[in-house]
Scaffold this active site. Structure first.
Site, short mmCIF file in Angstrom:
data_model
loop_
_atom_site.label_atom_id
_atom_site.label_comp_id
_atom_site.label_asym_id
_atom_site.label_seq_id
_atom_site.Cartn_x
_atom_site.Cartn_y
_atom_site.Cartn_z
N GLU A 184 0.82 -1.22 0.00
CA GLU A 184 0.00 0.00 0.00
C GLU A 184 0.85 1.26 0.00
OE1 GLU A 184 -2.90 -0.33 3.17
OE2 GLU A 184 -4.23 -1.47 1.89
N GLU B 192 -5.40 -8.32 -1.08
CA GLU B 192 -6.11 -8.17 0.20
C GLU B 192 -7.56 -7.87 -0.10
OE1 GLU B 192 -4.66 -5.38 3.15
OE2 GLU B 192 -2.58 -5.92 2.72
C1 BGP Z 1 -4.37 -2.76 4.92
C2 BGP Z 1 -3.06 -3.32 5.37
C3 BGP Z 1 -3.11 -4.58 6.16
C4 BGP Z 1 -4.38 -4.81 6.92
C5 BGP Z 1 -5.64 -4.29 6.26
C6 BGP Z 1 -6.87 -4.26 7.15
O1 BGP Z 1 -4.29 -1.37 4.94
O2 BGP Z 1 -2.20 -3.58 4.27
O3 BGP Z 1 -1.94 -4.66 6.90
O4 BGP Z 1 -4.30 -4.72 8.26
O5 BGP Z 1 -5.47 -3.01 5.72
O6 BGP Z 1 -6.84 -3.13 7.97
P1 BGP Z 1 -7.16 -3.19 9.50
O7 BGP Z 1 -6.16 -4.14 10.07
O8 BGP Z 1 -7.01 -1.80 10.00
O9 BGP Z 1 -8.54 -3.71 9.61
#
Ligand code: BGP
Length: 489
Positions: free
Chosen positions: A198, A387
């Protein structure tokens, strides 16, 4: 017949700092995540430090360390990433569970400070190097293809504190030494690499905050430039070491909409795409900044340290594939009389056609289809969704079972959207759901914001056995993979 290609990479994703734990074992150095406390949707996570007078203090992770202060682990605070879900010790059990679901790939990251505790060493920490070798070998035992993120929000703390972090051009060299070590050590074991997780999310305080100052823009654009150059150089090194390497970028893929058909909103939305999605994507896929970037710098009085060599490197280091995370869409408008949402990463205008999770994130599978079609048409590169998932509260029943139909519904709708995009011509090669096993939330530091097919017995205060168990979605995803995306019932 399934519309998914026969070698489609079904799997799941995690990041070292959110799953491994073992934060100070076997020579690992600390990262910023190790001095970051837990939080919640209402209360932001804090970074802890000791000021010049010896006081214990907390600040936002976007604040600068005050003069004379140093980052510190404070005895009165709880740091969820120190334990993660203990995957450092339990990777064999976790991989066996992934294999049971039929995973074709597992996306994971390498902790930079496990290989280079300060980030500046010449020689890597052998224990760290060997740990990941064992993990990759274990994955290969089950024919699971590792998909490896080189940097997932975890610059060594030493680099942050003593070397200016990514605001210093020198960090490019430290990163490249780390990346090159990974490419060399794991040649033949790993073929799929992502340079930066990201990357467009690195400095949300400027790109994601409408009230950001010129100074914040200056810093954000500088950091991003150095990371973009580092990414382009890493792509070249990765190809030189093994030309079969498939190296991708990784964009936080939020799908933006204009809330109304007011032309002012349409323009605002287009600028949103430029700033938040294309800015990094264009550099990494086309090898140069878009025209709008220059306008953005002018508007915010940004002067960038771009050398002639940088321009050549950006051109030479374009990625082989475009990968992205997708959780939600967001709407933008110039109008003020609108309903707003609140949530980490998602504060904005409420879209009346969508539902929102307990953390304020919209659920929008059509947005995924839209994003895939729009981006594929722009770059014509193979794509992987690395993701996607629903953070939700899960309940463990008296008999230990966990019924999560909401998660199954979420995935079903998104997989259908992927199928439609493939039918529309998108070259989609894989799908790794986020947090295939419950992980520490990056945004809030919670455990109760769960994404997994595999439940981990651990709570927000670090209490629990860390035992793993299968949720209903575990059995469902197994069927999806076995049928190559056809059986979604
Ligand atoms: C993205 C990241 C992840 C992950 C995901 C979910 O931004 O790459 O590392 O954690 O989001 O976010 P959160 O953990 O805040 O729910």
């Amino acid at each position: 017949m399934s519309v998914f290609p026969k070698d489609f990479l079904w799997g799941g994703a995690t990041a070292a700092n959110q799953v491994e734990g073992a934060w100070n074992e076997d020579g690992r150095g600390p990262a910023l995540t190790d001095v970051t406390t837990g939080g919640s949707v209402k209360e932001r996570r804090k970074v802890t430090y000791i000021d010049k007078d010896g006081n214990h203090c907390r600040m936002s992770k976007f604040d600068k360390l005050p003069e004379g202060a140093h980052y510190a682990v404070l005895p009165e605070c709880y740091y969820p990433n120190h334990i993660g879900v203990d995957q450092y010790h339990r990777y064999k059990e976790d991989i066996a569970l992934f294999a049971e679901m039929g995973f074709k790939t597992y996306r994971m990251s390498i902790s930079w400070s496990r290989l280079f505790p300060n980030g500046t060493e010449d020689e890597p920490n052998r224990k760290g190097v060997e740990h990941y070798r064992k993990v990759f070998e274990e994955l290969r035992k089950y024919n699971i293809e590792p998909l490896v993120t080189i940097w997932h929000f975890d610059t060594p703390l030493y680099l942050e504190e003593h070397c200016g972090g990514w605001a210093n051009r020198k960090t490019i060299d430290y990163y490249l030494h780390f990346a090159e070590t990974c490419f060399r050590e794991y040649k033949g074991l790993v073929h799929y690499w992502l340079t930066f997780n990201e990357i467009n999310n690195t400095m949300p305080d400027s790109f994601f905050n409408p009230n950001a100052t010129d100074e914040t823009y200056q810093e954000a654009c500088t950091i991003l430039h150095y990371q973009l150059v580092a990414s382009a150089k890493a792509v070249q090194i990765g190809h030189a070491i093994d030309r079969t390497n498939m190296i991708g970028n990784m964009i936080c893929g939020i799908c933006y909409y204009s809330l109304t058909c007011d032309p002012q909103d349409i323009l605002l939305n287009e600028h949103q795409w430029q700033k938040k999605i294309y800015y990094c994507g264009d550099v990494q896929c086309k090898g140069e900044y878009g025209t709008y970037a220059k306008k953005l710098w002018e508007d915010h009085h940004v002067t960038l340290d771009i050398t002639e060599d940088d321009l050549v490197d950006l051109k030479k280091g374009t990625v082989d594939m475009y990968t992205f995370s997708y959780y939600m869409s967001q709407s933008v408008t110039t109008h003020t009389d609108v309903e707003r949402t609140a949530g980490n990463m998602s504060a904005g205008v409420k879209n009346p056609y969508l539902t929102y999770s307990d953390w304020g994130w919209s659920t929008d599978p059509d947005g995924l289809q839209y994003y895939l079609e729009k981006i594929y048409d722009r770059y014509r590169k193979p794509m992987i969704i690395v993701e996607n998932g629903l953070g939700a509260y899960d309940t463990v029943e008296a008999d230990g079972s966990i019924h999560d139909p909401y998660r199954i519904d979420y995935y079903r709708a998104h997989i259908k959207a992927m199928a439609r995009a493939i039918e529309a011509g998108v070259d989609l090669r894989g799908y790794t759901t986020w947090g295939c096993i419950d992980v520490v939330s990056a945004g809030t530091g919670e455990m109760r914001k769960r994404y997994g097919f595999i439940y981990v017995d651990m709570d927000d205060a670090g209490q629990g056995t860390l035992n793993r168990s299968r949720k209903d979605s575990f059995y469902w995803y197994k069927k999806v993979i076995a049928s190559n995306g056809e059986d979604l019932d």
